[in-house]
Design a protein around this motif. Structure first.
Motif, short mmCIF file in Angstrom:
data_model
loop_
_atom_site.label_atom_id
_atom_site.label_comp_id
_atom_site.label_asym_id
_atom_site.label_seq_id
_atom_site.Cartn_x
_atom_site.Cartn_y
_atom_site.Cartn_z
N ARG A 77 10.45 3.65 4.54
CA ARG A 77 9.08 3.02 4.38
C ARG A 77 8.50 3.79 3.21
NH1 ARG A 77 5.72 1.65 9.64
NH2 ARG A 77 4.34 0.80 7.81
N VAL A 78 9.00 4.95 2.87
CA VAL A 78 8.34 5.99 1.91
C VAL A 78 8.77 5.41 0.56
CG1 VAL A 78 7.97 8.13 1.09
CG2 VAL A 78 7.86 7.70 3.44
N SER A 104 1.04 10.29 4.93
CA SER A 104 0.83 9.09 4.09
C SER A 104 -0.55 8.75 4.05
CB SER A 104 1.71 8.22 4.16
OG SER A 104 1.83 7.03 3.28
N LYS A 105 -1.02 8.75 5.22
CA LYS A 105 -2.58 8.19 5.45
C LYS A 105 -3.85 9.14 4.59
CE LYS A 105 -5.88 7.05 8.98
NZ LYS A 105 -6.17 7.25 10.58
N LYS A 108 -3.20 8.88 0.87
CA LYS A 108 -3.74 7.60 0.22
C LYS A 108 -5.54 7.61 0.33
CE LYS A 108 -0.16 4.57 1.16
NZ LYS A 108 0.40 3.05 1.94
N TYR A 155 3.97 1.01 -0.61
CA TYR A 155 4.70 1.71 0.06
C TYR A 155 3.82 2.98 0.56
CZ TYR A 155 8.51 -0.27 -2.50
OH TYR A 155 9.28 -1.18 -3.22
N ASP A 156 4.54 3.77 1.43
CA ASP A 156 4.04 4.86 2.08
C ASP A 156 4.47 6.08 1.10
OD1 ASP A 156 2.79 3.89 4.11
OD2 ASP A 156 4.52 4.23 5.68
#
Length: 302
Positions: A77-78, A104-105, A108, A155-156
């Motif tokens: 997912r990255v 990732s959170k 972003k 995307y992550d």
């Protein structure tokens, strides 16, 4: 290994040609295209599943690509992965370690206000640019930030928590005018991101962006906002670059120029004292103190 020679005037081409390595693919631009067009040319020529970025003069450590490829293979997912990195001066001496966010959170979240992804450290899937497009010419000096924002919608992100890249601080790369344009272009990139989040597309994608009007607006903003304090800061910033590259006299000249604009600026006086201390102290002692200071400081979040 794709290398774009953007009409270099030094010995870069001869050095590249001296390597007998079939993996190296050298492409010479017939005329100077600039960084964004050269980046896009490289993206168009790339045929692999993953694309890595490498700035001239910087250093990727031997395990960098291996670690990043493993990370992407293990995290489907990255779309983009980066690494921790260290800053070095022109002669390769360690200056400081930088640690971008890992989750990732958080990456972003920070991207909503600033660029937290060091361009030279990234490895991303080619499918990312197939879906969101290439670097955009309109976002001068922050074309990478604009691309990350577009990738973030699909995307992550991830980070390899090891310093696997060395970013070289060169005095020649420091420009107060370029920095100003970069800051304003980042503001535009954030506005375009808000447009996509609310309407699905932005004005560049809808072909409603007026490049000439943007340049006029940029010039107007520059004339209104590029004030004395920003010039003071630019002298300090350039002086720091000289100081970290052991060019003490040049650093002091920049700090003196800063004082002429603002005699009471405490930061400039502090930097002058630091420069004088560095001149007086033997180089090895100063380097030791710099390393001790760096170890005592919390690692910088990029």
């Amino acid at each position: 290994f794709i290398i774009i020679n953007d009409c270099s005037t030094d010995s870069s081409r001869d050095i590249i040609k001296s390597y007998n390595d079939r993996r190296i693919k050298l492409f010479d631009n017939e005329k100077t295209l600039g960084i964004t067009s050269s980046l896009n040319k490289g993206l168009g020529l790339a045929q692999g599943e993953y694309i890595a970025r490498q700035d001239a003069d910087d250093i990727s450590l031997p395990k960098r690509l291996e670690r990043e490829v493993i990370f992407l293979n293990q995290n489907p997912r990255v779309g983009l992965v980066m690494t921790f990195f260290t800053a070095i001066n022109a002669t390769g001496e360690f200056l400081q370690e930088f640690r971008p966010p890992i989750s990732s959170k958080l990456i972003k979240k920070k991207l909503r206000s600033k660029n937290t992804i060091p361009h030279g450290t990234v490895l991303f899937r080619k499918e990312c640019i197939n879906k969101v497009g290439y670097y955009r010419q309109e976002l001068k000096y922050c074309e990478d930030f604009d691309l990350w924002l577009r990738i973030a919608q699909l995307y992550d992100f991830g980070t390899v928590a090891e310093p696997l890249y060395q970013w070289r601080l060169n005095v020649s790369s420091v420009s107060s005018e370029n920095k100003f344009i970069q800051e304003k272009s980042m503001e535009l990139a954030l506005r375009l991101n808000e447009e996509r989040l609310s309407a699905g597309t932005d004005r560049i994608e809808r072909k409603e962006f007026n490049e000439a009007e943007w340049q006029k607006e940029l010039l107007k903003i520059k004339n209104n906002e590029f004030n004395k304090n920003q010039i003071v800061y630019s002298y300090q910033y350039r002086g720091n670059s000289f100081l970290l590259n052991h060019k003490h006299k040049e650093a002091l000249r920049c700090y003196v120029q800063s004082l002429r604009l603002n005699l009471l600026n405490p930061k400039t006086w502090f930097l002058i004292v630091a420069a004088l201390i560095k001149i007086v102290l033997p180089k090895l002692i100063f380097k030791f103190l710099l390393v001790v200071y760096s170890k005592c400081q919390p690692k910088t979040n990029y």
